[in-house]
Scaffold this motif. Sequence first.
Motif, PDB file in Angstrom:
ATOM      1  N   GLN A  21       6.938   4.449  -7.532  1.00  0.00           N
ATOM      2  CA  GLN A  21       5.889   3.432  -7.495  1.00  0.00           C
ATOM      3  C   GLN A  21       5.918   2.641  -6.194  1.00  0.00           C
ATOM      4  N   PHE A  22       7.104   2.188  -5.786  1.00  0.00           N
ATOM      5  CA  PHE A  22       7.214   1.371  -4.583  1.00  0.00           C
ATOM      6  C   PHE A  22       6.834   2.159  -3.330  1.00  0.00           C
ATOM      7  N   VAL A  23       7.331   3.385  -3.235  1.00  0.00           N
ATOM      8  CA  VAL A  23       6.993   4.194  -2.074  1.00  0.00           C
ATOM      9  C   VAL A  23       5.504   4.520  -2.077  1.00  0.00           C
ATOM     10  N   GLY A  24       4.976   4.859  -3.260  1.00  0.00           N
ATOM     11  CA  GLY A  24       3.555   5.179  -3.354  1.00  0.00           C
ATOM     12  C   GLY A  24       2.671   4.016  -2.950  1.00  0.00           C
ATOM     13  N   PHE A  25       2.937   2.835  -3.534  1.00  0.00           N
ATOM     14  CA  PHE A  25       2.132   1.669  -3.192  1.00  0.00           C
ATOM     15  C   PHE A  25       2.345   1.266  -1.731  1.00  0.00           C
ATOM     16  N   GLY A  26       3.594   1.350  -1.282  1.00  0.00           N
ATOM     17  CA  GLY A  26       3.879   0.962   0.084  1.00  0.00           C
ATOM     18  C   GLY A  26       3.135   1.812   1.100  1.00  0.00           C
ATOM     19  N   LEU A  27       3.150   3.119   0.892  1.00  0.00           N
ATOM     20  CA  LEU A  27       2.438   3.995   1.818  1.00  0.00           C
ATOM     21  C   LEU A  27       0.927   3.811   1.722  1.00  0.00           C
ATOM     22  N   LEU A  28       0.427   3.562   0.516  1.00  0.00           N
ATOM     23  CA  LEU A  28      -1.009   3.299   0.384  1.00  0.00           C
ATOM     24  C   LEU A  28      -1.416   2.046   1.157  1.00  0.00           C
ATOM     25  N   LEU A  29      -0.606   1.002   1.032  1.00  0.00           N
ATOM     26  CA  LEU A  29      -0.916  -0.224   1.759  1.00  0.00           C
ATOM     27  C   LEU A  29      -0.847  -0.010   3.258  1.00  0.00           C
ATOM     28  N   TRP A  30       0.099   0.814   3.696  1.00  0.00           N
ATOM     29  CA  TRP A  30       0.217   1.097   5.128  1.00  0.00           C
ATOM     30  C   TRP A  30      -0.948   1.944   5.618  1.00  0.00           C
ATOM     31  N   LEU A  31      -1.302   2.968   4.825  1.00  0.00           N
ATOM     32  CA  LEU A  31      -2.411   3.836   5.220  1.00  0.00           C
ATOM     33  C   LEU A  31      -3.742   3.101   5.199  1.00  0.00           C
ATOM     34  N   ARG A  32      -3.889   2.159   4.275  1.00  0.00           N
ATOM     35  CA  ARG A  32      -5.144   1.422   4.148  1.00  0.00           C
ATOM     36  C   ARG A  32      -5.005  -0.005   4.679  1.00  0.00           C
ATOM     37  N   GLU A  33      -4.190  -0.181   5.681  1.00  0.00           N
ATOM     38  CA  GLU A  33      -4.000  -1.508   6.254  1.00  0.00           C
ATOM     39  C   GLU A  33      -5.347  -2.065   6.732  1.00  0.00           C
ATOM     40  N   GLY A  34      -5.598  -3.290   6.363  1.00  0.00           N
ATOM     41  CA  GLY A  34      -6.859  -3.916   6.741  1.00  0.00           C
ATOM     42  C   GLY A  34      -7.940  -3.783   5.683  1.00  0.00           C
ATOM     43  N   THR A  35      -7.687  -2.950   4.680  1.00  0.00           N
ATOM     44  CA  THR A  35      -8.679  -2.763   3.610  1.00  0.00           C
ATOM     45  C   THR A  35      -8.047  -3.009   2.239  1.00  0.00           C
ATOM     46  N   TRP A  36      -7.055  -3.891   2.187  1.00  0.00           N
ATOM     47  CA  TRP A  36      -6.344  -4.146   0.936  1.00  0.00           C
ATOM     48  C   TRP A  36      -7.263  -4.713  -0.142  1.00  0.00           C
ATOM     49  N   ASN A  37      -8.237  -5.518   0.269  1.00  0.00           N
ATOM     50  CA  ASN A  37      -9.158  -6.082  -0.731  1.00  0.00           C
ATOM     51  C   ASN A  37      -9.945  -4.992  -1.434  1.00  0.00           C
ATOM     52  N   SER A  38     -10.268  -3.923  -0.698  1.00  0.00           N
ATOM     53  CA  SER A  38     -11.009  -2.825  -1.307  1.00  0.00           C
ATOM     54  C   SER A  38     -10.150  -2.085  -2.323  1.00  0.00           C
ATOM     55  N   ILE A  39      -8.835  -2.042  -2.073  1.00  0.00           N
ATOM     56  CA  ILE A  39      -7.928  -1.401  -3.027  1.00  0.00           C
ATOM     57  C   ILE A  39      -7.912  -2.179  -4.335  1.00  0.00           C
ATOM     58  N   LEU A  40      -7.836  -3.508  -4.229  1.00  0.00           N
ATOM     59  CA  LEU A  40      -7.831  -4.342  -5.431  1.00  0.00           C
ATOM     60  C   LEU A  40      -9.168  -4.299  -6.150  1.00  0.00           C
ATOM     61  N   ALA A  41     -10.241  -4.202  -5.374  1.00  0.00           N
ATOM     62  CA  ALA A  41     -11.579  -4.193  -5.972  1.00  0.00           C
ATOM     63  C   ALA A  41     -11.909  -2.875  -6.644  1.00  0.00           C
ATOM     64  N   SER A  42     -11.315  -1.776  -6.158  1.00  0.00           N
ATOM     65  CA  SER A  42     -11.612  -0.452  -6.717  1.00  0.00           C
ATOM     66  C   SER A  42     -10.321   0.343  -6.916  1.00  0.00           C
ATOM     67  N   PRO A  43      -9.497  -0.052  -7.920  1.00  0.00           N
ATOM     68  CA  PRO A  43      -8.210   0.620  -8.133  1.00  0.00           C
ATOM     69  C   PRO A  43      -8.350   2.051  -8.628  1.00  0.00           C
ATOM     70  N   PHE A  44      -9.534   2.422  -9.139  1.00  0.00           N
ATOM     71  CA  PHE A  44      -9.750   3.775  -9.640  1.00  0.00           C
ATOM     72  C   PHE A  44     -10.419   4.667  -8.605  1.00  0.00           C
ATOM     73  N   ASP A  45     -10.389   4.253  -7.339  1.00  0.00           N
ATOM     74  CA  ASP A  45     -10.954   5.075  -6.276  1.00  0.00           C
ATOM     75  C   ASP A  45     -10.260   6.431  -6.250  1.00  0.00           C
ATOM     76  N   GLY A  46     -11.048   7.502  -6.213  1.00  0.00           N
ATOM     77  CA  GLY A  46     -10.488   8.847  -6.328  1.00  0.00           C
ATOM     78  C   GLY A  46      -9.486   9.197  -5.261  1.00  0.00           C
ATOM     79  N   SER A  47      -9.748   8.827  -4.013  1.00  0.00           N
ATOM     80  CA  SER A  47      -8.814   9.154  -2.942  1.00  0.00           C
ATOM     81  C   SER A  47      -7.515   8.368  -3.090  1.00  0.00           C
ATOM     82  N   LEU A  48      -7.599   7.101  -3.508  1.00  0.00           N
ATOM     83  CA  LEU A  48      -6.395   6.292  -3.709  1.00  0.00           C
ATOM     84  C   LEU A  48      -5.547   6.847  -4.847  1.00  0.00           C
ATOM     85  N   VAL A  49      -6.199   7.192  -5.951  1.00  0.00           N
ATOM     86  CA  VAL A  49      -5.476   7.771  -7.090  1.00  0.00           C
ATOM     87  C   VAL A  49      -4.782   9.063  -6.671  1.00  0.00           C
ATOM     88  N   THR A  50      -5.487   9.895  -5.924  1.00  0.00           N
ATOM     89  CA  THR A  50      -4.917  11.171  -5.472  1.00  0.00           C
ATOM     90  C   THR A  50      -3.719  10.949  -4.574  1.00  0.00           C
TER      91      THR A  50
END
Length: 236
Positions: A21-50
């Motif tokens: 979980q920590f590595v997964g979330f950490g890398l997602l936050l790093w890959l999507r740096e600058g768009t964290w609000n979009s992650i919170l707004a759309s947690p079921f985004d297909g690319s994020l889930v994948t």
Amino acid sequence: MKIWGYWATLGWAVLAFLAGQFVGFGLLLWLREGTWNSILASPFDGSLVTLFIVISNPITIVVLMLAVRFTRADQAEYLALKWPARRDVMIGLATLIALIMLCDALLYFSGRTLVTPFQTQSYATAAAEGWLIPMFAAAIIVAPAGEEIMFRGFLFRGWARSERSVWPAIVAISLLWAGLHIQYDWTGMLQIFVIGLFLGWMRWRSGSVLLTFLLHALFNLEGTFETVLQVHFLAK
């Protein structure tokens, strides 16, 4: 074969889960740096889930394999990575089909939808972003692999230590497995619990996590098929 005790088994499983979980979330936050609000707004985004599934599950598997290595046991034997008997495969497939039909019938006649918002939203966003094939691979192959090695592999080996402990272990593991699927409502989690009991029984009967992986993958495949039907044909 040396086997981790009840509490040590749980401890390793929790560690493996949290590491993923920590590595997964950490890398997602790093890959999507600058768009964290979009992650919170759309947690079921297909690319994020994948991405999360593909990142977190291998980490979980590696930690569990490390735990097995410390026991000096054979990895395949400890995690029950062996081919099942043909009879068990046939019984598993027939029972899975019956369970899916029963669960779908109960949902339909109770007025509930067969496909959850999580499934439709992740599918729709993945399709819009060109991530359908990776998402299918993650949902049908990667996620079942990680979950089966964790639940029907590592936890089952540590908790089902005798004939008397088998069904208490199956029930406890199924509860844990269902409880982690917080993206669904209570009916979805109940269905997952029932499927967990079935997979636990098949693990006990066949001694094979490869079989439970196959059945789990087919269950997810059927859910994916229902999602496609819902989005493209039944929603109109």
